[in-house]
Design an enzyme around this catalytic site. Sequence first.
Site, mmCIF file in Angstrom:
data_model
loop_
_atom_site.group_PDB
_atom_site.id
_atom_site.type_symbol
_atom_site.label_atom_id
_atom_site.label_comp_id
_atom_site.label_asym_id
_atom_site.label_seq_id
_atom_site.Cartn_x
_atom_site.Cartn_y
_atom_site.Cartn_z
ATOM 1 N N CYS A 57 -32.838 -11.143 -8.736
ATOM 2 C CA CYS A 57 -32.458 -10.762 -7.369
ATOM 3 C C CYS A 57 -31.470 -11.765 -6.785
ATOM 4 O O CYS A 57 -30.520 -11.382 -6.098
ATOM 5 C CB CYS A 57 -33.697 -10.643 -6.489
ATOM 6 S SG CYS A 57 -34.806 -9.320 -7.040
ATOM 7 N N THR A 58 -31.679 -13.028 -7.054
ATOM 8 C CA THR A 58 -30.752 -14.052 -6.571
ATOM 9 C C THR A 58 -29.382 -13.850 -7.212
ATOM 10 O O THR A 58 -28.357 -13.875 -6.520
ATOM 11 C CB THR A 58 -31.297 -15.458 -6.866
ATOM 12 O OG1 THR A 58 -32.561 -15.607 -6.204
ATOM 13 C CG2 THR A 58 -30.345 -16.535 -6.379
#
Length: 128
Positions: A20-21
Amino acid sequence: FFQSEKTLLYVYPRDNTPGCTLENKSFSCLKTDFEKLGIALIWLSQDSIESHEAFQKQHALEIPLLSDPELLLHKELGAYGEKNNYGKRVTGVIRSTFLFDRSWNLLKSWKNVKATGHAEKILKELQT
């Protein structure tokens, strides 16, 4: 983002996880390119507003993050349900992206996507 011709809503599982990052940073780096196409970017996860604020600050993210802790919008969009996670069937958030017009009509969706290269793939597709 409500003044843009279109809005790209990216649904992701969790703040501060590796995938997600990576994907959030990719979209952030391409924000100006999407804006040139008249597309605003917003993100959605089940994380709290406090988690979002810390995530944005830690990674210098400039894209608005929406919180859906009850997963209502996730489920409405079909971005929550059964998925394959490391070879195991589980129920959870399905990494997905949705393109809406100004009236919030769904124009296109990308479901169960991989984080790596996704932002670049969508941008390239929308540029053609």
